[in-house]
Design a protein around this motif. Structure first.
Motif, PDB file in Angstrom:
ATOM      1  N   LEU A   1      -2.887  14.143  22.918  1.00 29.65           N
ATOM      2  CA  LEU A   1      -2.251  15.430  22.664  1.00 29.65           C
ATOM      3  C   LEU A   1      -2.821  16.505  23.590  1.00 29.65           C
ATOM      4  O   LEU A   1      -3.991  16.456  23.964  1.00 29.65           O
ATOM      5  N   ARG A   2      -1.969  17.464  23.934  1.00 28.53           N
ATOM      6  CA  ARG A   2      -2.366  18.545  24.837  1.00 28.53           C
ATOM      7  C   ARG A   2      -2.279  19.891  24.136  1.00 28.53           C
ATOM      8  O   ARG A   2      -1.566  20.051  23.145  1.00 28.53           O
ATOM      9  N   ILE A   3      -2.994  20.846  24.709  1.00 26.27           N
ATOM     10  CA  ILE A   3      -3.036  22.193  24.148  1.00 26.27           C
ATOM     11  C   ILE A   3      -1.621  22.774  24.103  1.00 26.27           C
ATOM     12  O   ILE A   3      -0.880  22.721  25.092  1.00 26.27           O
ATOM     13  N   GLY A   4      -1.258  23.308  22.947  1.00 27.38           N
ATOM     14  CA  GLY A   4       0.044  23.943  22.786  1.00 27.38           C
ATOM     15  C   GLY A   4       1.115  23.033  22.228  1.00 27.38           C
ATOM     16  O   GLY A   4       2.198  23.511  21.865  1.00 27.38           O
ATOM     17  N   MET A   5       0.853  21.720  22.128  1.00 23.86           N
ATOM     18  CA  MET A   5       1.843  20.808  21.563  1.00 23.86           C
ATOM     19  C   MET A   5       1.964  21.040  20.058  1.00 23.86           C
ATOM     20  O   MET A   5       0.998  21.392  19.390  1.00 23.86           O
ATOM     21  N   SER A   6       3.163  20.795  19.538  1.00 21.53           N
ATOM     22  CA  SER A   6       3.373  20.845  18.094  1.00 21.53           C
ATOM     23  C   SER A   6       3.287  19.439  17.530  1.00 21.53           C
ATOM     24  O   SER A   6       3.529  18.453  18.239  1.00 21.53           O
ATOM     25  N   ALA A   7       2.952  19.348  16.257  1.00 18.02           N
ATOM     26  CA  ALA A   7       2.807  18.032  15.627  1.00 18.02           C
ATOM     27  C   ALA A   7       3.087  18.144  14.133  1.00 18.02           C
ATOM     28  O   ALA A   7       2.836  19.186  13.516  1.00 18.02           O
ATOM     29  N   ASP A   8       3.635  17.058  13.589  1.00 18.95           N
ATOM     30  CA  ASP A   8       3.754  16.938  12.134  1.00 18.95           C
ATOM     31  C   ASP A   8       2.449  16.354  11.610  1.00 18.95           C
ATOM     32  O   ASP A   8       2.000  15.309  12.079  1.00 18.95           O
TER      33      ASP A   8
ATOM     34  N   LEU B   1     -10.500  19.251  21.124  1.00 17.73           N
ATOM     35  CA  LEU B   1      -9.272  19.842  20.617  1.00 17.73           C
ATOM     36  C   LEU B   1      -9.220  19.736  19.098  1.00 17.73           C
ATOM     37  O   LEU B   1      -9.847  18.871  18.498  1.00 17.73           O
ATOM     38  N   ILE B   2      -8.461  20.638  18.511  1.00 17.84           N
ATOM     39  CA  ILE B   2      -8.213  20.598  17.074  1.00 17.84           C
ATOM     40  C   ILE B   2      -6.727  20.802  16.825  1.00 17.84           C
ATOM     41  O   ILE B   2      -6.001  21.306  17.695  1.00 17.84           O
ATOM     42  N   ALA B   3      -6.270  20.389  15.653  1.00 21.00           N
ATOM     43  CA  ALA B   3      -4.912  20.694  15.207  1.00 21.00           C
ATOM     44  C   ALA B   3      -5.015  21.752  14.124  1.00 21.00           C
ATOM     45  O   ALA B   3      -5.790  21.607  13.176  1.00 21.00           O
ATOM     46  N   VAL B   4      -4.265  22.817  14.272  1.00 21.77           N
ATOM     47  CA  VAL B   4      -4.257  23.899  13.281  1.00 21.77           C
ATOM     48  C   VAL B   4      -2.950  23.800  12.511  1.00 21.77           C
ATOM     49  O   VAL B   4      -1.872  23.963  13.087  1.00 21.77           O
ATOM     50  N   ALA B   5      -3.048  23.497  11.213  1.00 22.06           N
ATOM     51  CA  ALA B   5      -1.867  23.275  10.386  1.00 22.06           C
ATOM     52  C   ALA B   5      -1.761  24.340   9.304  1.00 22.06           C
ATOM     53  O   ALA B   5      -2.772  24.864   8.831  1.00 22.06           O
TER      54      ALA B   5
ATOM     55  N   ASP C   1       0.844  -1.197   0.000  1.00 15.27           N
ATOM     56  CA  ASP C   1       0.000   0.000   0.000  1.00 15.27           C
ATOM     57  C   ASP C   1       0.877   1.245   0.000  1.00 15.27           C
ATOM     58  O   ASP C   1       1.903   1.297   0.690  1.00 15.27           O
ATOM     59  N   VAL C   2       0.484   2.232  -0.761  1.00  9.73           N
ATOM     60  CA  VAL C   2       1.210   3.494  -0.797  1.00  9.73           C
ATOM     61  C   VAL C   2       0.197   4.627  -0.771  1.00  9.73           C
ATOM     62  O   VAL C   2      -0.889   4.515  -1.338  1.00  9.73           O
ATOM     63  N   ALA C   3       0.554   5.701  -0.085  1.00  5.91           N
ATOM     64  CA  ALA C   3      -0.374   6.823   0.089  1.00  5.91           C
ATOM     65  C   ALA C   3       0.251   8.114  -0.415  1.00  5.91           C
ATOM     66  O   ALA C   3       1.454   8.336  -0.264  1.00  5.91           O
ATOM     67  N   GLU C   4      -0.598   8.956  -1.017  1.00  7.98           N
ATOM     68  CA  GLU C   4      -0.190  10.308  -1.385  1.00  7.98           C
ATOM     69  C   GLU C   4      -0.465  11.216  -0.199  1.00  7.98           C
ATOM     70  O   GLU C   4      -1.591  11.269   0.302  1.00  7.98           O
ATOM     71  N   ILE C   5       0.575  11.890   0.258  1.00  9.82           N
ATOM     72  CA  ILE C   5       0.506  12.641   1.515  1.00  9.82           C
ATOM     73  C   ILE C   5       0.822  14.117   1.270  1.00  9.82           C
ATOM     74  O   ILE C   5       1.670  14.450   0.455  1.00  9.82           O
ATOM     75  N   VAL C   6       0.100  14.982   1.979  1.00 11.73           N
ATOM     76  CA  VAL C   6       0.464  16.401   2.067  1.00 11.73           C
ATOM     77  C   VAL C   6       0.991  16.639   3.474  1.00 11.73           C
ATOM     78  O   VAL C   6       0.322  16.335   4.461  1.00 11.73           O
ATOM     79  N   TYR C   7       2.208  17.175   3.546  1.00  9.94           N
ATOM     80  CA  TYR C   7       2.857  17.392   4.838  1.00  9.94           C
ATOM     81  C   TYR C   7       2.675  18.837   5.296  1.00  9.94           C
ATOM     82  O   TYR C   7       2.697  19.769   4.495  1.00  9.94           O
ATOM     83  N   ALA C   8       2.499  18.999   6.603  1.00 14.54           N
ATOM     84  CA  ALA C   8       2.368  20.340   7.185  1.00 14.54           C
ATOM     85  C   ALA C   8       2.777  20.270   8.649  1.00 14.54           C
ATOM     86  O   ALA C   8       2.861  19.186   9.242  1.00 14.54           O
ATOM     87  N   SER C   9       3.040  21.421   9.223  1.00 14.26           N
ATOM     88  CA  SER C   9       3.312  21.509  10.665  1.00 14.26           C
ATOM     89  C   SER C   9       2.088  22.103  11.344  1.00 14.26           C
ATOM     90  O   SER C   9       1.420  22.980  10.789  1.00 14.26           O
ATOM     91  N   GLY C  10       1.789  21.613  12.541  1.00 10.40           N
ATOM     92  CA  GLY C  10       0.577  22.061  13.218  1.00 10.40           C
ATOM     93  C   GLY C  10       0.769  22.272  14.706  1.00 10.40           C
ATOM     94  O   GLY C  10       1.789  21.889  15.286  1.00 10.40           O
ATOM     95  N   VAL C  11      -0.228  22.901  15.315  1.00  6.08           N
ATOM     96  CA  VAL C  11      -0.252  23.165  16.755  1.00  6.08           C
ATOM     97  C   VAL C  11      -1.612  22.737  17.282  1.00  6.08           C
ATOM     98  O   VAL C  11      -2.635  22.937  16.620  1.00  6.08           O
ATOM     99  N   ILE C  12      -1.618  22.173  18.484  1.00  2.00           N
ATOM    100  CA  ILE C  12      -2.866  21.715  19.096  1.00  2.00           C
ATOM    101  C   ILE C  12      -3.509  22.872  19.850  1.00  2.00           C
ATOM    102  O   ILE C  12      -2.866  23.544  20.661  1.00  2.00           O
TER     103      ILE C  12
END
Length: 342
Positions: free
Chosen positions: A248-255, A186-190, A39-50
């Motif tokens: 995940l907690r508020i203020g954490m960063s995530a890929d 919570l949400i992730a904002v990327a 299996d292979v996936a097409e991915i869009v990468y971004a940086s985000g904050v919780i």
């Protein structure tokens, strides 16, 4: 003796020529791989904050010293609850002065009104006195409204997520002193690059990785995409909803890895084996350059749609200096080697 030396020289030259010919025409040493299925996936990468879905920042509107804070970080507050107070001594003094002037102006107005009743003063003087009283009343109302800015209150019901205010500090306008909101959901904002945003759609699945949870993939889903991008950073803001049980907690960063599409049981080759939509296939001891149609390109593998089958022997990594039809043989120890010759 001279004839012997001549013969030896001829033999040496012939041997060198033979060795040179062999060196120039020797088979290139290559390593090969076989295509695999997976299996292979097409991915869009971004940086985000919780972040919380519902929250607000509280900042001072006037520059003054902080004289009281609630020290209620982590506690529940209701809309309008006081979080901090600024020193309003000068503002209160200015209000007191306006009220004193208002009392004098009102007394003067009343005196002139009495004189008008006695036909001693005219109506123009009374109008001027009334106007002055009205002006002072407006100034008092404005000063009382400004005094409200010296109290920092909760903008909504929620929890004080963070407090960055201490008694004695100066409250600077624009500097956030409190974060108030609901700790869940919570949400992730990327921030997604503008060249990738056309492929992102609401409802797409995403995988998150955070340094706080190494090796653990966390799920999310695209919830909304901001209609207007940032022309400076050339990014668009994408909000992703998180499940209720996310660690995940508020203020954490995530890929953030947004999954655009997935191809199941695809024919895959290492990315190193493909260059300019072509590969080298080893047929016996001959390396043939074959064009291929590629699909999804991942960080490690490339999907091959057509051009080869699963039984092909693919030279990997792609040999930069090998010509189509050149002789080649496989390294016996299986080690990676760059193709020689050509």
């Amino acid at each position: 003796m001279k004839a012997l030396r001549t013969v030896l020289a001829i033999v040496a030259v012939a041997a060198a020529a033979t060795a040179g010919y062999w060196y120039l025409n020797r088979p290139a040493l290559v390593s090969i791989v076989a295509p695999t299925r997976g299996d292979v996936a097409e991915i869009v990468y971004a940086s985000g904050v919780i972040e919380p879905r519902t929250w607000a920042k509280v900042t001072a509107l006037v520059r003054e010293r902080i004289v009281w804070v609630c020290n209620c970080e982590g506690e529940t507050v209701a809309q309008g609850d006081q979080l901090a107070r600024l020193d309003d001594t000068e503002a209160q003094a200015a209000l007191g002065e306006l009220k004193a002037r208002h009392r004098l102006a009102a007394a003067e107005r009343d005196r002139i009104a009495l004189l008008v009743d006695r036909k001693v003063a005219n109506l123009n003087e009374l109008d001027r006195a009334e106007s002055q009283v009205s002006q002072l009343e407006a100034l008092i109302a404005g000063q009382e409204a400004r005094l409200a800015n010296y109290v920092l209150a909760a903008p909504s019901d929620g929890v004080v997520l963070r407090q960055d205010a201490e008694v004695g500090e100066i409250g600077e306008p624009g500097v956030v002193l409190f974060w108030v909101g609901r700790p869940s959901p919570l949400i992730a904002v990327a921030e997604v690059n503008e060249e990738d945003i056309p492929r992102v759609e609401i409802g797409q699945r995403a995988l998150l990785r955070s340094d706080a949870f190494p090796g653990k993939e966390l799920s999310a889903e695209v919830q909304s995409i901001t209609p207007k991008g940032d022309p400076v950073t050339k990014t668009y803001r994408v909000r992703l909803s998180l499940p209720a049980d996310t660690p995940l907690r508020i203020g954490m960063s995530a890929d953030v890895n947004i999954v655009i599409r997935v191809s199941r049981e695809a024919l895959l080759l290492p990315s190193l084996a493909v260059r300019d939509d072509a590969v080298f296939v080893l047929e016996g001891e001959i390396a043939r350059r074959r064009p291929v149609e590629t699909g999804i390109r991942g960080t490690a593998d490339v999907e091959i749609l057509s051009g080869i089958d699963q039984s092909a022997k693919i030279v990997s990594p792609y040999p930069e200096n090998l010509e189509d039809g050149a002789s080649a043989r496989v390294l016996e120890d299986g080690a990676t080697a760059q193709a020689e010759g050509g």
